[in-house]
Design a protein around this motif. Structure first.
Motif, PDB file in Angstrom:
ATOM      1  N   GLN A  88      65.783  63.745 153.490  1.00 20.11           N
ATOM      2  CA  GLN A  88      65.921  65.083 154.245  1.00 20.11           C
ATOM      3  C   GLN A  88      67.411  65.454 153.387  1.00 20.11           C
ATOM      4  OE1 GLN A  88      66.540  65.265 158.216  1.00 20.11           O
ATOM      5  NE2 GLN A  88      67.564  67.442 158.144  1.00 20.11           N
ATOM      6  N   SER A  89      67.527  66.667 152.945  1.00 24.00           N
ATOM      7  CA  SER A  89      68.549  67.602 152.591  1.00 24.00           C
ATOM      8  C   SER A  89      68.269  69.228 152.266  1.00 24.00           C
ATOM      9  CB  SER A  89      68.568  67.202 151.330  1.00 24.00           C
ATOM     10  OG  SER A  89      67.634  67.676 150.156  1.00 24.00           O
ATOM     11  N   VAL A  90      69.464  69.458 153.002  1.00 24.07           N
ATOM     12  CA  VAL A  90      69.558  70.875 152.444  1.00 24.07           C
ATOM     13  C   VAL A  90      70.417  71.249 151.134  1.00 24.07           C
ATOM     14  CG1 VAL A  90      70.794  72.844 153.337  1.00 24.07           C
ATOM     15  CG2 VAL A  90      70.357  71.484 155.020  1.00 24.07           C
ATOM     16  N   ILE A  91      69.446  72.541 151.277  1.00 22.77           N
ATOM     17  CA  ILE A  91      69.392  73.211 149.162  1.00 22.77           C
ATOM     18  C   ILE A  91      69.347  74.287 149.613  1.00 22.77           C
ATOM     19  CG2 ILE A  91      68.061  71.061 147.971  1.00 22.77           C
ATOM     20  CD1 ILE A  91      65.633  72.186 147.997  1.00 22.77           C
ATOM     21  N   ARG A  92      69.809  74.748 148.380  1.00 22.17           N
ATOM     22  CA  ARG A  92      69.854  76.515 148.066  1.00 22.17           C
ATOM     23  C   ARG A  92      68.752  77.112 147.388  1.00 22.17           C
ATOM     24  NH1 ARG A  92      72.282  81.181 150.590  1.00 22.17           N
ATOM     25  NH2 ARG A  92      72.725  82.525 149.380  1.00 22.17           N
ATOM     26  N   ALA A 135      67.619  75.828 152.450  1.00 22.19           N
ATOM     27  CA  ALA A 135      66.377  75.574 153.324  1.00 22.19           C
ATOM     28  C   ALA A 135      66.424  74.015 153.705  1.00 22.19           C
ATOM     29  CB  ALA A 135      65.035  75.078 152.092  1.00 22.19           C
ATOM     30  N   VAL A 136      65.609  73.594 154.046  1.00 20.04           N
ATOM     31  CA  VAL A 136      66.193  71.532 154.251  1.00 20.04           C
ATOM     32  C   VAL A 136      64.760  71.338 153.664  1.00 20.04           C
ATOM     33  CG1 VAL A 136      65.780  70.260 156.293  1.00 20.04           C
ATOM     34  CG2 VAL A 136      66.446  72.368 156.640  1.00 20.04           C
ATOM     35  N   MET A 137      64.770  70.494 152.873  1.00 23.44           N
ATOM     36  CA  MET A 137      63.781  70.059 152.121  1.00 23.44           C
ATOM     37  C   MET A 137      63.531  68.245 152.481  1.00 23.44           C
ATOM     38  SD  MET A 137      63.514  69.148 147.654  1.00 23.44           S
ATOM     39  CE  MET A 137      65.207  68.273 147.496  1.00 23.44           C
ATOM     40  N   PHE A 138      62.890  67.767 153.160  1.00 22.28           N
ATOM     41  CA  PHE A 138      62.176  66.459 152.815  1.00 22.28           C
ATOM     42  C   PHE A 138      61.090  66.562 151.890  1.00 22.28           C
ATOM     43  CE2 PHE A 138      62.360  68.680 156.618  1.00 22.28           C
ATOM     44  CZ  PHE A 138      63.107  67.636 157.886  1.00 22.28           C
ATOM     45  N   ASN A 139      61.749  65.337 151.112  1.00 24.80           N
ATOM     46  CA  ASN A 139      61.191  64.874 149.667  1.00 24.80           C
ATOM     47  C   ASN A 139      60.740  63.893 149.882  1.00 24.80           C
ATOM     48  OD1 ASN A 139      60.190  65.795 146.803  1.00 24.80           O
ATOM     49  ND2 ASN A 139      62.500  64.434 146.412  1.00 24.80           N
ATOM     50  N   ARG A 140      59.826  63.052 149.435  1.00 33.22           N
ATOM     51  CA  ARG A 140      59.764  61.579 148.958  1.00 33.22           C
ATOM     52  C   ARG A 140      58.649  61.405 147.551  1.00 33.22           C
ATOM     53  NH1 ARG A 140      55.609  58.976 152.835  1.00 33.22           N
ATOM     54  NH2 ARG A 140      53.080  60.626 152.518  1.00 33.22           N
ATOM     55  N   LEU A 175      59.238  72.267 151.367  1.00 33.10           N
ATOM     56  CA  LEU A 175      60.710  72.743 151.770  1.00 33.10           C
ATOM     57  C   LEU A 175      60.505  73.472 153.209  1.00 33.10           C
ATOM     58  CD1 LEU A 175      60.471  74.113 148.549  1.00 33.10           C
ATOM     59  CD2 LEU A 175      62.230  72.488 148.927  1.00 33.10           C
ATOM     60  N   ALA A 176      61.435  73.806 154.304  1.00 37.29           N
ATOM     61  CA  ALA A 176      61.686  74.533 155.285  1.00 37.29           C
ATOM     62  C   ALA A 176      62.434  75.367 155.181  1.00 37.29           C
ATOM     63  CB  ALA A 176      61.154  73.804 156.070  1.00 37.29           C
ATOM     64  N   TYR A 177      62.037  76.941 155.674  1.00 35.42           N
ATOM     65  CA  TYR A 177      63.025  77.620 155.610  1.00 35.42           C
ATOM     66  C   TYR A 177      63.594  78.176 157.529  1.00 35.42           C
ATOM     67  CZ  TYR A 177      61.540  78.671 150.856  1.00 35.42           C
ATOM     68  OH  TYR A 177      62.343  78.806 149.371  1.00 35.42           O
ATOM     69  N   SER A 178      62.224  77.272 158.127  1.00 33.09           N
ATOM     70  CA  SER A 178      62.425  78.364 159.582  1.00 33.09           C
ATOM     71  C   SER A 178      61.502  77.187 160.760  1.00 33.09           C
ATOM     72  CB  SER A 178      62.403  79.923 159.875  1.00 33.09           C
ATOM     73  OG  SER A 178      61.400  79.774 159.955  1.00 33.09           O
ATOM     74  N   GLU A 179      61.110  77.197 161.463  1.00 33.28           N
ATOM     75  CA  GLU A 179      60.236  76.919 162.353  1.00 33.28           C
ATOM     76  C   GLU A 179      58.953  77.829 161.647  1.00 33.28           C
ATOM     77  OE1 GLU A 179      60.732  76.221 166.285  1.00 33.28           O
ATOM     78  OE2 GLU A 179      62.608  75.410 166.376  1.00 33.28           O
ATOM     79  N   SER A 180      59.288  78.573 161.416  1.00 36.83           N
ATOM     80  CA  SER A 180      57.161  79.685 161.133  1.00 36.83           C
ATOM     81  C   SER A 180      57.627  79.642 159.374  1.00 36.83           C
ATOM     82  CB  SER A 180      57.413  80.875 161.611  1.00 36.83           C
ATOM     83  OG  SER A 180      59.233  81.102 161.679  1.00 36.83           O
ATOM     84  N   GLU A 181      57.910  79.038 158.536  1.00 38.69           N
ATOM     85  CA  GLU A 181      58.065  79.290 157.643  1.00 38.69           C
ATOM     86  C   GLU A 181      58.396  78.376 156.691  1.00 38.69           C
ATOM     87  OE1 GLU A 181      59.282  82.320 153.293  1.00 38.69           O
ATOM     88  OE2 GLU A 181      60.391  82.369 155.695  1.00 38.69           O
ATOM     89  N   ALA A 182      57.358  77.561 155.631  1.00 41.18           N
ATOM     90  CA  ALA A 182      57.306  76.246 155.192  1.00 41.18           C
ATOM     91  C   ALA A 182      56.226  76.156 154.254  1.00 41.18           C
ATOM     92  CB  ALA A 182      57.575  75.348 156.390  1.00 41.18           C
TER      93      ALA A 182
END
Length: 101
Positions: A11-15, A23-28, A38-45
């Protein structure tokens, strides 16, 4: 978010400079396949699966649509669940190759 971390996502936060938002990025990456949420919010990913060599790790927001193996947009929980429910990519297995007979 916990389920992604338990499945090996970092998990990381990127611009996102195009959208001028964080956005919060989850990556593997596993065996040459990159899976990203890539999560911008609960309703937008946005979630996608792509061969690792087909994406610029410095710009995870831009992925050639013709190179994506799978992608979805929508609510964070829904796209994360769909990504985790995918079968292994071709040539991958949940079981080690050695020792099975």
């Amino acid at each position: 978010m916990k389920m992604l971390r338990r499945k090996g996502f970092r998990q990381s936060v990127i611009r996102d400079e195009v959208a001028s938002t964080d956005a919060v990025m989850f990556n593997r990456v596993w065996r040459g396949v990159r899976e990203t949420v890539l999560a911008y919010s609960e309703s937008e990913a946005l979630a996608y699966r792509v061969r690792a060599e087909d994406v610029d790790a410095a710009d995870p927001f831009t992925v050639d649509p013709d190179r994506r193996m799978w992608h979805r947009g929508g609510e964070f929980l829904e796209v994360a669940r769909q990504l985790l429910a995918l079968p292994p990519p071709p040539g991958h297995s949940a079981f080690p190759a050695a020792g099975l007979a």
